[in-house]
Write an enzyme that holds these catalytic residues in place. Structure first.
Site, PDB file in Angstrom:
ATOM      1  N   HIS A 101       9.469  32.876  47.688  1.00  0.00           N
ATOM      2  CA  HIS A 101       9.389  34.184  48.329  1.00  0.00           C
ATOM      3  C   HIS A 101       9.243  35.314  47.314  1.00  0.00           C
ATOM      4  CE1 HIS A 101      10.730  33.250  52.666  1.00  0.00           C
ATOM      5  NE2 HIS A 101      10.235  32.163  52.107  1.00  0.00           N
ATOM      6  N   HIS A 271       8.736  21.897  52.200  1.00  0.00           N
ATOM      7  CA  HIS A 271       9.571  21.445  53.307  1.00  0.00           C
ATOM      8  C   HIS A 271      10.058  20.017  53.143  1.00  0.00           C
ATOM      9  CE1 HIS A 271       7.891  24.730  56.224  1.00  0.00           C
ATOM     10  NE2 HIS A 271       8.579  25.222  55.209  1.00  0.00           N
TER      11      HIS A 271
END
EC number: 1.11.1.21
Length: 734
Positions: A101, A271
């Site tokens: 991020h 993920h």
């Protein structure tokens, strides 16, 4: 998400009748958090550095005990703290998300965002819904930052922590380059959007099925306000819009210079680790960090529940659960679970839409993050399901499932690209883990050869004796060098990419004229690089125009077409360039003069530098297509202050040209009524804006003709040499 508090529920605090849309910069931190302390009042001349102007971060980084730092980061991964316990006893997934991020705000259209200056520490990014609870990750890193001090920036530490996290869980890493210097306040020239609501407040995706990308404003890449990429629950929160989900993913990642294979690799690789958090009541969450109370000390989203909303009860995205049955280690399980099971739509405890395997085998379930003896179903987001449901993504997913080595390599390379894309040329990378391989997205340029004084003099004379005009040489040099942008250090004159696709065919560069100049210079330059010859041509033009002692530093290299990422350079084509008095055919969402400021900012120019450059370029004949607007001189091709002298001449009266939609204007003599000059918005702004006029008047004053010329040459040379990292960073690689 309450825009003031950061809570999931609630409305926007704005009370502006006009919607608060700011054409250039959009919403400000003060809009979102009205009570935020306005420290910028103490920095009227721009950001300051507490280490002082003499501090050299690259030099400090080179004194770092890199291996010791990595060892400390590795130990941190499993040192769970009671105030924010680690899922599965391992902070690795948390730090991967933090690094992702930090880097993921990058957008290739203007090169802004990204990890390059540690902006995740400041509003608005520290309080975006998509960055929920990353304030805790940064606090976990603080003892290490405190230990190594000025030898490691927060910006580098964020990314290195992500790399170490991947390595500590057995995942593949391609390399690491340090050199990201911190800033110490928000970068206020970044446009994050004009919406007055965050994601999850009923705001629809910025992409409209009816209008395509036209509604995704300017350089923006994220699909909704407060997101890094896409809404994981689906477009606008709709989990049933399969086509829209794939569309959103492709478009937002494309605007971050990622292709389909990189989208799949990053999504699946990221993920493979960790879990999402939505096992609680989102209505109990308190303020985001930027709106928190003093006693919170910068912590955000603190739950009012008795358990404090930590560990088992954490609510971040609202989605709950792990993607794989091995969330604390690299594995091949993501694609197997995604492709082998059918999924049904369920709600998380926090009320978010997510997908759960039907009849999942116990061995494929994940351990509970707080108790490994308990098995819980894995889950997929709507974004994950796109890798299965979209035909293009599905093909790549099937490939990676059967060829895990290919998946490992693709993820490692895509992660390296994600986390290093905004650093600029590879010469700016520091440390022992910089990969030797040159990657096309790094815009590689072969090393140049410093031309001898004799060669420079010889080529200068040939250019001066050619039929190339001052206007043509100035335009070509400007077209080459002015592509540079300080945001991600791309572009510039080094490499001579103005002679390659796509730049050679950009409308703003006048392709036919440009081709003639390039062909002529190629015939005159001998052993000198084309990049050097283009810049030297600008020197010749300025000296013909009356300038003296115009500096020239050679040694640039020439890139090849094979070394040029055409698609990502396409994003850099100017829609407007006030320096050349150019406005393209596309209707702009912002005013021409605001685009001018944006381009000047990306070039790293001060206000006086912008003013003097435009004044000089006008009289030198740098206007696009021989456009006469703003050419306020009877001495065309001479470097004079005539632009300002004639603009401020009160014998003229201005009016808008009929049918120009506020873009073009005519001056007439007050007495005779005869036409004297024509201008654009980008010309008249230097008379109508009081601050620009104040500077322009200095250059129009009697006796300041020499100052004007000196200041122009200095600003011109700054632009020509803006990308010379091959010279300025060489000392760090000895």
């Amino acid at each position: 998400m309450d825009a003031k508090t950061g809570s999931i529920e609630g409305g926007c605090p704005m009370g502006h009748g006009d919607g608060g849309v700011r054409a250039l910069l959009g919403r400000t931190n003060k809009d979102w958090w009205p009570e935020m302390l306005a420290t910028e009042i103490l920095n009227p001349n721009g950001p300051t550095n507490p280490y002082g102007d003499d501090y050299d971060y690259a030099e400090a980084f080179n004194t770092l005990d890199y291996n010791a730092l990595k060892a400390d980061l590795t130990a941190l991964m499993t040192d769970s703290q009671p105030w924010w316990p680690a899922d599965y006893g391992h902070y690795g997934p948390f730090f991967i998300r933090m690094a992702w991020h930090a880097a993921g705000t990058y957008r290739t259209a203007d090169g802004r965002g990204g990890a390059n200056s540690g902006q995740q520490r400041f509003a608005p990014l520290d309080s975006w819904p998509d960055n929920g609870n990353l304030d805790k990750a940064r606090r976990l890193l603080w003892p290490i930052k405190q230990k190594y001090g000025k030898q490691i920036s927060w910006a580098d530490l964020f990314i290195l922590a992500g790399n170490v996290a991947i390595e500590s869980m057995g995942g593949p890493v391609f390399g690491f380059g340090g050199g990201r210097a911190d800033v110490y306040e928000p970068e206020r020239d970044i446009f994050w959007g004009s919406e007055d609501k965050w994601v999850n407040e009923g705001v629809q995706t910025r992409i409209s099925p009816e209008h395509g990308m036209e509604v995704l404003e300017g350089p923006l890449a994220a699909i909704q306000m407060g997101l890094i990429y896409v809404n994981p629950e689906g477009p606008g929160g709709n989990p049933h819009d399969d086509a829209g989900m794939a569309r959103d993913m492709r478009e937002t990642f494309k605007r971050m210079a990622m292709n389909d294979e990189e989208i799949v690799a990053l999504t699946a690789g990221g993920h493979t680790f960790g879990k999402a958090h939505g096992n609680g009541d989102p209505s109990t969450l308190g303020h985001a960090p930027a709106g928190g109370d003093l006693v919170a000390q910068g912590f955000g989203w603190v739950s009012g529940e008795e358990h404090g909303g930590i560990g088992e009860h954490t609510v971040t995205s609202g989605i709950e659960g792990a993607w794989t049955n091995t969330p604390d280690k690299w594995s091949e399980n993501y694609f197997r679970l995604l492709l082998d099971y059918d999924y049904e739509l369920v709600k998380s405890p926090a009320g978010a839409n997510q997908w759960q395997p039907i009849d999942q085998k116990e061995e494929d379930m994940a351990p509970a993050a707080w108790d490994p003896s308990i098995k819980v179903p894995t889950m997929m987001t709507t974004a994950d399901m796109a890798l299965k449901r979209d035909p293009g993504f599905r093909k790549i997913s099937e490939k990676f499932r059967t060829d895990h080595e290919a998946f490992k390599d693709a993820f490692a390379r895509a992660w390296f690209k994600l986390t290093h894309r905004d650093m600029g040329p590879k010469v700016r990378y520091l440390g022992p883990e910089v990969p030797s391989e040159d990657l096309i997205w790094q815009d590689p340029i072969p090393a140049g050869k410093m031309p001898s004084d004799a060669l420079v003099a010889e080529v200068k004379k040939k250019i001066a004796d050619s039929d190339l005009t001052v206007s043509q040489l100035i335009k070509t040099a400007w077209a080459s060098a002015s592509t540079y942008r300080k945001s991600d250090h791309r572009g510039g004159a080094n490499g001579a990419r103005v002679a390659l696709e796509p730049q050679k065919n950009w409308e703003v560069n006048e392709p036919a004229m440009l081709a003639k100049v390039i062909d002529t210079l190629n015939g005159l330059r001998g052993e000198m690089s084309l990049a050097d010859a283009i810049v030297l041509g600008g020197v010749v033009a300025l000296e013909k125009a009356g300038a003296k002692n115009v500096p020239f530093t050679g040694g640039r290299g020439d890139a090849t077409q094979e070394q040029t990422d055409v698609e990502s350079f396409d994003w850099m084509e100017p829609e407007a360039d006030a320096f050349r008095n150019y406005v393209g055919k596309k209707k702009l969402a912002v005013k021409t003069e605001e685009m001018m400021l944006d381009r000047a900012s990306l070039l790293g120019l001060s206000v006086p530098e912008m003013v003097v450059l435009i004044g000089g370029l006008r009289v030198l004949g740098a206007n696009h297509g021989e456009r006469g607007h703003g050419h306020f001189t009877k001495r065309s091709g001479q470097l004079t202050n005539d632009f300002f002298v004639n603009l401020y001449d009160m014998t003229n009266v201005w009016s808008e040209s009929e049918g120009s939609n506020g873009e073009e204007y005519i001056a007439k003599d007050r007495k005779s009524g005869g036409e004297t000059w024509r201008a654009t918005r980008a010309d008249l702004i230097f008379g109508s804006n009081s601050e620009l006029r104040a500077i322009g008047e200095v250059y129009a004053e009697n006796g300041n003709e020499e100052k004007f010329m000196t200041d122009f040459v200095k600003a011109w040379t700054k632009v020509m040499d803006a990308d010379r990292f091959d010279l300025t960073w060489a000392k760090y690689h000895k």
